[in-house]
Design an enzyme around this catalytic site. Structure first.
Site, short mmCIF file in Angstrom:
data_model
loop_
_atom_site.label_atom_id
_atom_site.label_comp_id
_atom_site.label_asym_id
_atom_site.label_seq_id
_atom_site.Cartn_x
_atom_site.Cartn_y
_atom_site.Cartn_z
N GLY A 11 49.43 96.36 -38.44
CA GLY A 11 49.00 97.43 -39.15
C GLY A 11 48.53 98.78 -38.46
O GLY A 11 47.71 98.38 -37.28
N ARG A 72 55.99 94.88 -38.32
CA ARG A 72 55.51 93.46 -38.53
C ARG A 72 56.87 92.59 -38.29
O ARG A 72 57.76 92.72 -39.22
CB ARG A 72 54.77 93.11 -39.81
CG ARG A 72 53.52 94.05 -39.95
CD ARG A 72 53.02 93.66 -40.91
NE ARG A 72 51.86 94.41 -41.81
CZ ARG A 72 50.58 94.61 -41.57
NH1 ARG A 72 50.05 93.78 -40.39
NH2 ARG A 72 49.58 95.34 -41.97
N ASP A 103 45.27 90.06 -34.80
CA ASP A 103 45.42 88.88 -34.29
C ASP A 103 46.97 88.53 -34.24
O ASP A 103 47.48 87.64 -33.40
CB ASP A 103 44.34 87.93 -34.90
CG ASP A 103 44.60 87.96 -36.59
OD1 ASP A 103 45.46 88.84 -37.01
OD2 ASP A 103 44.11 87.51 -37.33
N THR A 125 42.54 97.27 -35.25
CA THR A 125 42.82 97.29 -36.72
C THR A 125 41.69 97.63 -37.40
O THR A 125 40.68 97.46 -36.96
CB THR A 125 43.20 95.78 -36.94
OG1 THR A 125 42.89 95.54 -38.42
CG2 THR A 125 42.06 94.57 -36.35
N ASP A 127 40.82 96.36 -40.11
CA ASP A 127 39.74 95.44 -40.68
C ASP A 127 38.75 94.76 -39.86
O ASP A 127 37.92 94.08 -40.32
CB ASP A 127 40.85 94.07 -40.92
CG ASP A 127 42.15 94.75 -41.86
OD1 ASP A 127 42.04 95.45 -42.70
OD2 ASP A 127 43.05 93.80 -41.73
N ASP A 129 38.58 92.40 -37.93
CA ASP A 129 38.89 91.00 -37.89
C ASP A 129 39.06 90.23 -36.85
O ASP A 129 39.52 89.02 -36.89
CB ASP A 129 39.37 90.56 -39.42
CG ASP A 129 41.13 90.92 -39.21
OD1 ASP A 129 41.24 91.38 -38.27
OD2 ASP A 129 41.99 90.50 -39.98
N ARG A 171 41.71 92.81 -45.46
CA ARG A 171 42.43 91.39 -45.47
C ARG A 171 41.42 90.58 -46.25
O ARG A 171 41.21 90.38 -47.26
CB ARG A 171 43.11 91.06 -44.25
CG ARG A 171 44.22 90.07 -44.53
CD ARG A 171 45.09 90.25 -43.16
NE ARG A 171 44.43 90.17 -41.90
CZ ARG A 171 44.99 89.95 -40.94
NH1 ARG A 171 46.08 88.86 -40.83
NH2 ARG A 171 44.45 89.87 -39.86
O1 F6P Z 1 45.67 94.53 -41.32
C1 F6P Z 1 45.34 95.91 -41.73
C2 F6P Z 1 45.68 96.01 -43.11
O2 F6P Z 1 45.61 97.39 -43.55
C3 F6P Z 1 44.95 95.11 -44.12
O3 F6P Z 1 43.51 95.43 -44.39
C4 F6P Z 1 45.83 95.07 -45.23
O4 F6P Z 1 45.72 93.94 -46.12
C5 F6P Z 1 47.26 95.08 -44.67
O5 F6P Z 1 47.04 95.76 -43.63
C6 F6P Z 1 48.18 96.08 -45.28
O6 F6P Z 1 49.40 95.59 -44.92
P1 F6P Z 1 50.86 96.69 -45.24
O7 F6P Z 1 50.70 97.77 -44.20
O8 F6P Z 1 51.77 95.81 -44.81
O9 F6P Z 1 50.85 97.11 -46.29
#
Ligand code: F6P
Length: 320
Positions: A11, A72, A103, A125, A127, A129, A171
């Site tokens: 992300g 991803r 991670d 990130t 998050d 995390d 997350r």
């Molecule tokens: O990891 C960062 C994040 O923004 C999380 O908080 C969220 O759950 C996820 O990515 C959303 O992912 P995507 O970009 O695939 O919608």
């Protein structure tokens, strides 16, 4: 080391560009060339790699997202795919990598490290995390986004004397909800680190309204309970009007805060210094104001350094 490859993965997070800029300039200052790999591990596999010079990273410090792009790319779990990607690095004389992400990015970096690629990871990130750092790049900007949007919701929530639930990302980590919620003056915070008891929320809201409170804001971390369903149930149980807003990807965008730009600049420079000193297989981070480096394996297999419990007890004292 003659040429470093830099990529952003997972992300996007505001401040990734500032980190790339710092890596490029710190490396060039030491006579090391830099290649930018587009769209993370996907672009590495597809050989979409560009040369980056000092001017190539002009005017990106103010920009959120990542100008290199991100993806991803689950196929990178396969060793054969990684081997093909490594061939692209060799072909371009890239002898070390700086990988910016969370991670998932660290897991890819560890696999590459095990296959002999010199890697350093930089935590980015929203998050917050990842283990091995107090703060990841992007977290502070996202917290500010949450706070500003909660301020807006407060205007309408107080005007209509409603309860407003605001769902934020994270997350499975409550840092965004807890820190953003405290900054926005939330009356109740729901985070995964503390069991959520619906009845406790409903009775606290009912009591507060019975003793004169006219509106309330709830900050909810994603992946705990459906925000709309919770709003309906709260309304049905307490008789108080309730609305839910899912903040979504808005919180992930925008110009990075000063904190994120400075953190990214420090970590980018530190990553290059470690590579020059012959230190690989680690991710960089910050502990207080001190820069630290942690083995990928340790970072991936351990829970992150969390401030959340301390913040939850603060929030419990100063909210409903
Ligand atoms: O990891 C960062 C994040 O923004 C999380 O908080 C969220 O759950 C996820 O990515 C959303 O992912 P995507 O970009 O695939 O919608």
């Amino acid at each position: 080391i003659k040429r470093i490859g830099v990529l952003t993965s997972g992300g996007d997070a505001p401040g990734m560009n500032a980190a790339v800029r710092s890596v490029v300039r710190a490396a060039i200052n030491e006579g090391i060339s830099v290649s930018g790999i587009r769209d993370g591990f996907l672009g590495m596999h597809q050989d979409r790699i560009i040369d980056l010079d000092r001017a190539g990273v002009n005017d990106i410090i103010t920009r959120g997202g990542t100008f290199l792009g991100t993806a991803r790319f689950t196929a990178f779990k396969e060793e054969s795919v990684r081997r093909e990607a490594i061939e692209n690095l060799k072909k371009r004389n890239i002898d070390a990598l700086v990988l910016i992400g969370g991670d998932g990015t660290y897991t890819g970096a560890l696999r590459l490290h095990e296959m002999g690629v010199r890697c350093i990871g930089i935590p980015a990130t929203i998050d917050n995390d990842v283990h091995g750092t107090g703060f990841s790049i992007g977290f502070d900007t996202a917290v500010n986004n949450i706070m500003q949007n909660m301020d807006r919701l407060r205007d309408t929530s107080s005007s209509h004397h409603r309860v407003t639930i605001m769902e934020v990302m994270g997350r499975h980590c409550g840092d965004l909800a807890v820190v953003g919620g405290i900054a926005g003056g939330a009356d109740y915070i729901i985070a995964p680190e503390e069991p959520f008891v619906k009845e406790d929320l409903f009775s606290k809201i009912a009591q507060a309204f019975a003793s004169g409170k006219r509106h309330a804001l709830i900050c909810l971390c994603e992946n705990i309970v459906n925000a709309d369903a919770l709003a309906s149930e709260l309304e049905a149980t307490t008789g108080i009007e309730c609305r839910a807003t899912v903040l979504g990807h808005i919180q992930r965008g925008g110009s990075p805060t000063a904190y994120d730009r400075v953190l990214a600049s420090r970590l980018g420079d530190y990553a290059v210094r470690l590579l020059i000193d012959g230190v690989y297989g680690k991710c960089v981070g910050i502990d207080g104001t001190t820069l630290i480096a942690t083995d990928f394996e340790e970072a991936i297999n351990n829970p992150k350094h969390s401030h959340v419990n301390e913040y939850i007890s603060l929030s419990n004292k100063i909210s409903l």
